[in-house]
Design an enzyme around this catalytic site. Structure first.
Site, PDB file in Angstrom:
ATOM      1  N   GLU A 248      -0.474  59.506  16.646  1.00 52.67           N
ATOM      2  CA  GLU A 248       0.376  60.010  18.109  1.00 52.67           C
ATOM      3  C   GLU A 248      -0.041  61.320  17.355  1.00 52.67           C
ATOM      4  O   GLU A 248       1.132  62.300  17.128  1.00 52.67           O
ATOM      5  CB  GLU A 248       1.513  59.285  18.711  1.00 52.67           C
ATOM      6  CG  GLU A 248       1.063  57.797  18.736  1.00 52.67           C
ATOM      7  CD  GLU A 248       0.764  57.710  20.214  1.00 52.67           C
ATOM      8  OE1 GLU A 248       0.484  59.203  20.892  1.00 52.67           O
ATOM      9  OE2 GLU A 248       0.774  56.914  20.696  1.00 52.67           O
ATOM     10  N   GLU A 464       1.697  53.466  22.077  1.00 54.04           N
ATOM     11  CA  GLU A 464       2.784  53.174  21.298  1.00 54.04           C
ATOM     12  C   GLU A 464       3.983  52.853  22.738  1.00 54.04           C
ATOM     13  O   GLU A 464       3.331  53.334  23.764  1.00 54.04           O
ATOM     14  CB  GLU A 464       3.820  54.563  20.044  1.00 54.04           C
ATOM     15  CG  GLU A 464       3.292  54.325  19.088  1.00 54.04           C
ATOM     16  CD  GLU A 464       3.738  55.760  18.333  1.00 54.04           C
ATOM     17  OE1 GLU A 464       4.345  56.225  18.597  1.00 54.04           O
ATOM     18  OE2 GLU A 464       3.537  55.097  17.352  1.00 54.04           O
TER      19      GLU A 464
HETATM   20  P1  NAD Z   1       3.354  68.019  10.384  1.00 55.31           P
HETATM   21  O1  NAD Z   1       2.018  66.896  11.275  1.00 55.31           O
HETATM   22  O2  NAD Z   1       3.599  68.065   9.813  1.00 55.31           O
HETATM   23  O3  NAD Z   1       4.383  66.614  10.092  1.00 55.31           O
HETATM   24  C1  NAD Z   1       4.266  65.567  10.526  1.00 55.31           C
HETATM   25  C2  NAD Z   1       4.116  64.187   8.892  1.00 55.31           C
HETATM   26  O4  NAD Z   1       3.146  64.320   8.042  1.00 55.31           O
HETATM   27  C3  NAD Z   1       4.887  64.686   8.413  1.00 55.31           C
HETATM   28  O5  NAD Z   1       6.760  63.411   8.119  1.00 55.31           O
HETATM   29  C4  NAD Z   1       4.471  65.369   7.252  1.00 55.31           C
HETATM   30  O6  NAD Z   1       5.507  65.065   5.883  1.00 55.31           O
HETATM   31  C5  NAD Z   1       2.961  64.198   7.023  1.00 55.31           C
HETATM   32  N1  NAD Z   1       2.312  65.384   6.250  1.00 55.31           N
HETATM   33  C6  NAD Z   1       2.017  66.417   6.271  1.00 55.31           C
HETATM   34  N2  NAD Z   1       0.724  66.821   5.627  1.00 55.31           N
HETATM   35  C7  NAD Z   1      -0.141  64.997   4.881  1.00 55.31           C
HETATM   36  C8  NAD Z   1      -0.727  64.071   4.582  1.00 55.31           C
HETATM   37  N3  NAD Z   1      -1.645  65.220   3.983  1.00 55.31           N
HETATM   38  N4  NAD Z   1      -1.370  62.743   4.260  1.00 55.31           N
HETATM   39  C9  NAD Z   1      -0.076  62.387   5.233  1.00 55.31           C
HETATM   40  N5  NAD Z   1       1.010  62.885   5.455  1.00 55.31           N
HETATM   41  C10 NAD Z   1       1.109  64.216   5.921  1.00 55.31           C
HETATM   42  O7  NAD Z   1       3.762  67.130  12.183  1.00 55.31           O
HETATM   43  P2  NAD Z   1       5.580  68.248  12.300  1.00 55.31           P
HETATM   44  O8  NAD Z   1       5.081  69.432  12.134  1.00 55.31           O
HETATM   45  O9  NAD Z   1       6.138  67.715  11.827  1.00 55.31           O
HETATM   46  O10 NAD Z   1       5.565  67.772  13.942  1.00 55.31           O
HETATM   47  C11 NAD Z   1       4.901  68.928  15.358  1.00 55.31           C
HETATM   48  C12 NAD Z   1       3.390  67.979  15.216  1.00 55.31           C
HETATM   49  O11 NAD Z   1       3.633  66.528  15.993  1.00 55.31           O
HETATM   50  C13 NAD Z   1       2.809  68.441  16.704  1.00 55.31           C
HETATM   51  O12 NAD Z   1       2.125  68.949  16.431  1.00 55.31           O
HETATM   52  C14 NAD Z   1       3.880  67.464  17.735  1.00 55.31           C
HETATM   53  O13 NAD Z   1       2.696  67.376  18.863  1.00 55.31           O
HETATM   54  C15 NAD Z   1       3.068  65.916  17.123  1.00 55.31           C
HETATM   55  N6  NAD Z   1       4.414  65.223  17.613  1.00 55.31           N
HETATM   56  C16 NAD Z   1       3.758  64.377  18.169  1.00 55.31           C
HETATM   57  C17 NAD Z   1       3.973  63.064  19.629  1.00 55.31           C
HETATM   58  C18 NAD Z   1       2.692  62.196  19.850  1.00 55.31           C
HETATM   59  O14 NAD Z   1       3.688  61.237  20.559  1.00 55.31           O
HETATM   60  N7  NAD Z   1       1.590  62.522  20.317  1.00 55.31           N
HETATM   61  C19 NAD Z   1       5.454  63.625  19.637  1.00 55.31           C
HETATM   62  C20 NAD Z   1       6.401  63.921  18.080  1.00 55.31           C
HETATM   63  C21 NAD Z   1       5.379  65.218  17.248  1.00 55.31           C
END
Ligand code: NAD
Length: 492
Positions: A248, A464
């Site tokens: 997502e 989901e």
């Molecule tokens: P992010 O991708 O920076 O981090 C998300 C998670 O991934 C965190 O727990 C982080 O620690 C982990 N992570 C980071 N690098 C990783 C790696 N290499 N391997 C595995 N895990 C890793 O996102 P964010 O800044 O926490 O959230 C914002 C983003 O999430 C926005 O782009 C938003 O649109 C998206 N989002 C999408 C949905 C949806 O349902 N489509 C819902 C909420 C947020």
């Protein structure tokens, strides 16, 4: 309202794990205040958690579904009882106003309850009796699921994975985001205590720990919510062992305001403003670009500013009149401000919206006053990139065809909305590339846990919520008993 820092732990095999190092989580409203500490886990901790989940899997997979549901229902009641204590904690570590934090609990529990109510029916064997035999389509759990979640809706985006995965007989290791780790850890603690040791584990960390959770051969499925860039790393990490995935991801959701939209409809205008700025714009499915038919553009902008100035009240999340709190972290403030500055330097007009209710907090915290960006180019960064903050560009279009092309000309396709006369709006909606398109409302206002949620294109893979949100945690296993199990035309 400073209180004692909250300490949360990793949970490995039913135990709170001791971790030598901890990291702080500050209050975005007052960054000098440390709200609590999470454990600085290592890859080795992640391996121990994965092994515990793998060891717990066979017994949990064999546990009758009625017992799985009963345990989840007990967890739901305990979470409900903890809301008065935990909703303020979520506001303090995240920055979302208290009503918004309570709303997140509401969505979290609504989904967990729905998953419990429907799990038995959705996950039971489907048996087909045909003239030439009988076939059972069994729904087998996958094994160990790793769940990786972002900071913006830490509870609901964790429960959306925990409930279906465990109800379907999987075990799990969950990793929350370090930008809002405390309340979700408390919630996971409550849930894990209702299940046998090892069924639900949790480790903290960032990409370092995430790499183990996405590449370890014992992981069968990755359920990830976060940015599209991160998902690309995850897909690569998972490639060697071909894992099942639900992704997502980011969105750049468009709102299309048709020529027959009534700009004098104050309630609709309020819904639109909410859909742009709730949670300070930090929602994946919020409207992040607004296209307005040129014939009503000027009037629309005037009415929009009027509604925004009434509805947007920025300040301390515990001020009951506040509708929008600070941004979650300084990196996000810098990124969003960069997009605004870029548009302004290219000739766009930036209009401040709303009222600042708590100037002292505003000066201290990670606040941004919401803005409307007019006159940006269709290709400016603020239009084509996901802002994930309190700013929105408004652009004119000349006919439906152009609007549809502008919306679809994006790597993203999460949600979208069309505003205007209903039949007209539905005709336009059908041609938009998105997982969800709402008519005359947008963002979480149209969210319903009964319906599958997810994105197309680079906004994600899989769904989901809904029955699909449960089925995402099983493999179909066909057990086939044909009456004559031989090829009919092989010569004797
Ligand atoms: P992010 O991708 O920076 O981090 C998300 C998670 O991934 C965190 O727990 C982080 O620690 C982990 N992570 C980071 N690098 C990783 C790696 N290499 N391997 C595995 N895990 C890793 O996102 P964010 O800044 O926490 O959230 C914002 C983003 O999430 C926005 O782009 C938003 O649109 C998206 N989002 C999408 C949905 C949806 O349902 N489509 C819902 C909420 C947020």
């Amino acid at each position: 309202m400073a209180t004692e820092p909250v300490i949360v732990h990793a949970i490995i095999n039913g135990e709170k794990a001791n971790t030598p190092k901890q990291y702080p989580r500050e209050n975005p409203t007052n960054p000098e205040e440390i709200v609590g500490y999470g454990p600085t886990n290592t890859r080795e901790d992640a391996i121990r958690a994965i092994e515990a989940a793998a060891a717990a899997f066979p017994a949990w997979a064999a546990t009758p579904i009625d017992e799985r549901i009963a345990r989840m229902e007990r967890a739901i009641e305990k979470i409900r009882a903890a809301i008065p204590e935990l909703a303020p904690l979520l506001s303090r570590e995240h920055g979302k106003p208290l009503y918004d934090a309570q709303g997140e609990f509401f969505v979290t529990l609504a989904w967990m309850e729905y998953a419990c109510k429907t799990a038995k029916d959705v996950l039971q064997d489907k048996v087909m009796d045909t003239a030439d035999g009988k076939t059972i389509i069994a729904h087998d759990p996958l094994g160990v699921v790793s769940a990786i979640t972002p900071w913006n809706y830490p509870l609901s985006l964790s429960s959306i994975k925990i409930a279906p995965a465990l109800l379907a007989g999987n075990t799990m290791v969950l990793k929350p985001s370090p930008f809002a780790p405390l309340t979700v850890s408390k919630m996971v603690e409550i849930i894990a205590a209702e299940f046998p040791a090892g069924v639900l584990n949790m480790v903290h960390g960032d990409a370092d720990v995430g790499v183990e959770l996405t590449s370890n051969p014992l992981i069968a499925k990755i359920a990830f919510t976060g940015g599209t860039k991160t998902a690309k790393h995850i897909m690569k990490a998972a490639a060697d062992t071909i894992k099942n995935m639900t992704l997502e991801l980011g969105g750049n959701d468009a709102a299309v305001i048709l020529s027959d939209f009534d700009v004098n409809d104050d309630r609709a205008m309020r819904r639109l403003v909410i859909s742009n700025f709730l949670t300070a714009g930090q929602i994946c499915m919020i409207a992040k670009r607004v296209y307005v038919h040129r014939s009503i553009y000027d009037k629309f902008v005037e009415k929009y500013i009027e509604a925004a100035n009434k509805w947007i009240r920025v300040g301390d999340p515990f001020n009951p009149n506040v509708t929008i709190g600070p941004v979650n972290n300084p990196g996000q403030v810098k990124f969003v401000q960069g997009l605004i500055d870029d548009a302004q330097s290219r000739g766009a007009e930036v209009i401040k919206l709303g009222q600042v209710l708590d100037p002292d907090a505003f000066a201290k915290g990670y606040f941004m006053q919401p803005t409307l960006v007019l006159g940006a180019d269709y290709n400016d960064r603020i239009v084509v990139e996901e802002q994930f903050g309190p700013t929105v560009p408004v652009l004119p279009f000349d006919d439906d065809e152009q609007a549809i092309n502008l919306v679809n000309d994006s790597i993203y396709g999460l949600t979208s909305s069309v505003w205007g006369e209903e039949e007209h709006a539905i005709r336009v909606a059908r041609r938009i590339q998105a997982g969800t398109t709402m008519i005359n409302t947008a963002a979480v206002q149209g969210l319903d846990v009964r319906f599958p949620f997810g994105g197309v294109k680079q906004s994600g893979v899989g769904r989901e919520y809904g029955a699909e949100g449960l089925l995402a945690y099983v493999d179909l296993h066909v057990i086939n008993m044909p009456k004559v199990g031989e090829l009919p035309n092989i010569p004797e």
